[in-house]
Design a protein around this motif. Sequence first.
Motif, PDB file in Angstrom:
ATOM      1  N   LEU A  14      -1.509   9.316   3.535  1.00  0.00           N
ATOM      2  CA  LEU A  14      -2.007   8.831   4.904  1.00  0.00           C
ATOM      3  C   LEU A  14      -0.816   8.566   5.844  1.00  0.00           C
ATOM      4  O   LEU A  14       0.269   8.604   5.411  1.00  0.00           O
ATOM      5  N   TYR A  22      -3.237  11.398  -2.144  1.00  0.00           N
ATOM      6  CA  TYR A  22      -3.110  12.056  -0.801  1.00  0.00           C
ATOM      7  C   TYR A  22      -2.301  11.281   0.230  1.00  0.00           C
ATOM      8  O   TYR A  22      -2.203   9.720  -0.373  1.00  0.00           O
ATOM      9  N   MET A  60       0.804  -1.169  -0.083  1.00  0.00           N
ATOM     10  CA  MET A  60      -0.086  -0.165  -0.165  1.00  0.00           C
ATOM     11  C   MET A  60       0.859   1.244  -0.094  1.00  0.00           C
ATOM     12  O   MET A  60       1.715   1.515   0.951  1.00  0.00           O
ATOM     13  N   THR A  61       0.838   1.951  -1.059  1.00  0.00           N
ATOM     14  CA  THR A  61       1.533   3.061  -1.001  1.00  0.00           C
ATOM     15  C   THR A  61       0.913   4.289  -1.962  1.00  0.00           C
ATOM     16  O   THR A  61       0.411   3.899  -3.083  1.00  0.00           O
ATOM     17  N   PRO A  62       1.308   5.506  -1.637  1.00  0.00           N
ATOM     18  CA  PRO A  62       0.526   6.629  -2.347  1.00  0.00           C
ATOM     19  C   PRO A  62       0.986   6.568  -4.032  1.00  0.00           C
ATOM     20  O   PRO A  62       0.439   7.243  -4.681  1.00  0.00           O
ATOM     21  N   ILE A 105      -0.450  -0.380  -4.635  1.00  0.00           N
ATOM     22  CA  ILE A 105      -1.647   0.102  -4.554  1.00  0.00           C
ATOM     23  C   ILE A 105      -2.038   1.291  -3.865  1.00  0.00           C
ATOM     24  O   ILE A 105      -1.369   1.580  -2.536  1.00  0.00           O
ATOM     25  N   SER A 106      -2.490   2.567  -4.606  1.00  0.00           N
ATOM     26  CA  SER A 106      -2.712   3.799  -3.825  1.00  0.00           C
ATOM     27  C   SER A 106      -4.130   3.634  -3.958  1.00  0.00           C
ATOM     28  O   SER A 106      -4.749   3.509  -4.849  1.00  0.00           O
ATOM     29  N   ILE A 107      -4.618   4.288  -2.786  1.00  0.00           N
ATOM     30  CA  ILE A 107      -6.149   4.611  -2.766  1.00  0.00           C
ATOM     31  C   ILE A 107      -6.680   5.940  -3.208  1.00  0.00           C
ATOM     32  O   ILE A 107      -7.748   6.405  -3.144  1.00  0.00           O
ATOM     33  N   GLY A 108      -5.731   6.826  -3.455  1.00  0.00           N
ATOM     34  CA  GLY A 108      -5.801   8.169  -3.811  1.00  0.00           C
ATOM     35  C   GLY A 108      -4.689   8.962  -3.612  1.00  0.00           C
ATOM     36  O   GLY A 108      -3.783   8.765  -3.161  1.00  0.00           O
ATOM     37  N   ALA A 166      -5.667   2.442   4.290  1.00  0.00           N
ATOM     38  CA  ALA A 166      -5.654   2.159   2.822  1.00  0.00           C
ATOM     39  C   ALA A 166      -6.007   0.527   2.841  1.00  0.00           C
ATOM     40  O   ALA A 166      -6.776   0.276   1.777  1.00  0.00           O
TER      41      ALA A 166
HETATM   42  N1  ADE Z   1      -0.023   4.909   2.265  1.00  0.00           N
HETATM   43  C1  ADE Z   1      -0.095   6.587   2.453  1.00  0.00           C
HETATM   44  N2  ADE Z   1      -0.865   6.793   1.808  1.00  0.00           N
HETATM   45  C2  ADE Z   1      -1.385   6.231   1.013  1.00  0.00           C
HETATM   46  C3  ADE Z   1      -2.271   6.050  -0.043  1.00  0.00           C
HETATM   47  N3  ADE Z   1      -2.951   7.056  -0.676  1.00  0.00           N
HETATM   48  N4  ADE Z   1      -2.715   5.034  -0.773  1.00  0.00           N
HETATM   49  C4  ADE Z   1      -1.998   3.716  -0.331  1.00  0.00           C
HETATM   50  N5  ADE Z   1      -1.359   3.543   0.722  1.00  0.00           N
HETATM   51  C5  ADE Z   1      -0.868   4.695   1.433  1.00  0.00           C
END
Ligand code: ADE
Length: 226
Positions: free
Chosen positions: A137, A135, A86-88, A130-133, A143
């Motif tokens: 977190l 921004y 999980m990563t932006p 995968i990023s959920i958007g 996420a």
């Molecule tokens: N970790 C920090 N921000 C995130 C994001 N936007 N989506 C998924 N993982 C995250």
Amino acid sequence: MHIDVITVQPDLLESPLSHSIMKRAQEKGLLSVQLHNLRKWALNKYGQVDDYQFGGGAGMVMMCEPLVNAIEALQKEHTFDEIIYMTPDGARFDQKAANGLSLKGNLLIICGHYKGIDERIREHYVTREISIGDYVLSGGELAAAVVIDAIGRLLPGVLGDETSALTDSFQDDLLAPPVYTRPAEFNGWPVPEVLLSGNPKLIDEWRYNQALERTRQRRPDLLDEQ
Ligand code: ADE
């Protein structure tokens, strides 16, 4: 479906997974989720799992060794279809991705914290990011909860009404049409008459047109993608 999650904050995930539909999915044996505290594989008695980044700069990086030990221990128990980080800066999560992942058997999800995980884990273990958007977190846990919820509710038998996931927004690249419940008139505001007609063909047609119009107005990009 079975999902293992590697995290430094299992508490953050426990609550969203133990209520409502996710709770029911697990009770019915349709979904099992196991949370693993990365500190279990920490390098020392202080529970260290992160370190300063090479080249300097603010923010810690999650170290290779605890992560590799955690991943390989879990790989002894399951063959993972995907190892997800999980990563932006990952691929934007959407309904299509949820549909695809809901067909898998075993998933491993890694939640990042601080500046993220050492790049070598991404190169050598992670199969999907995968990023959920757009921004940032504080960590990947919320996420991961979003992704698990979106996948979990699609598993056959999880939702009471088998068809209800099919009529969600974004299935077929359309937003969902408006919905109404009793009373048929409230404060002088009537429910659209067609919904009271008892004619399923007319109702389907109305719903489709409403969904199309709503999508045109609010998310024309979804229609361009078709
Ligand atoms: N970790 C920090 N921000 C995130 C994001 N936007 N989506 C998924 N993982 C995250």
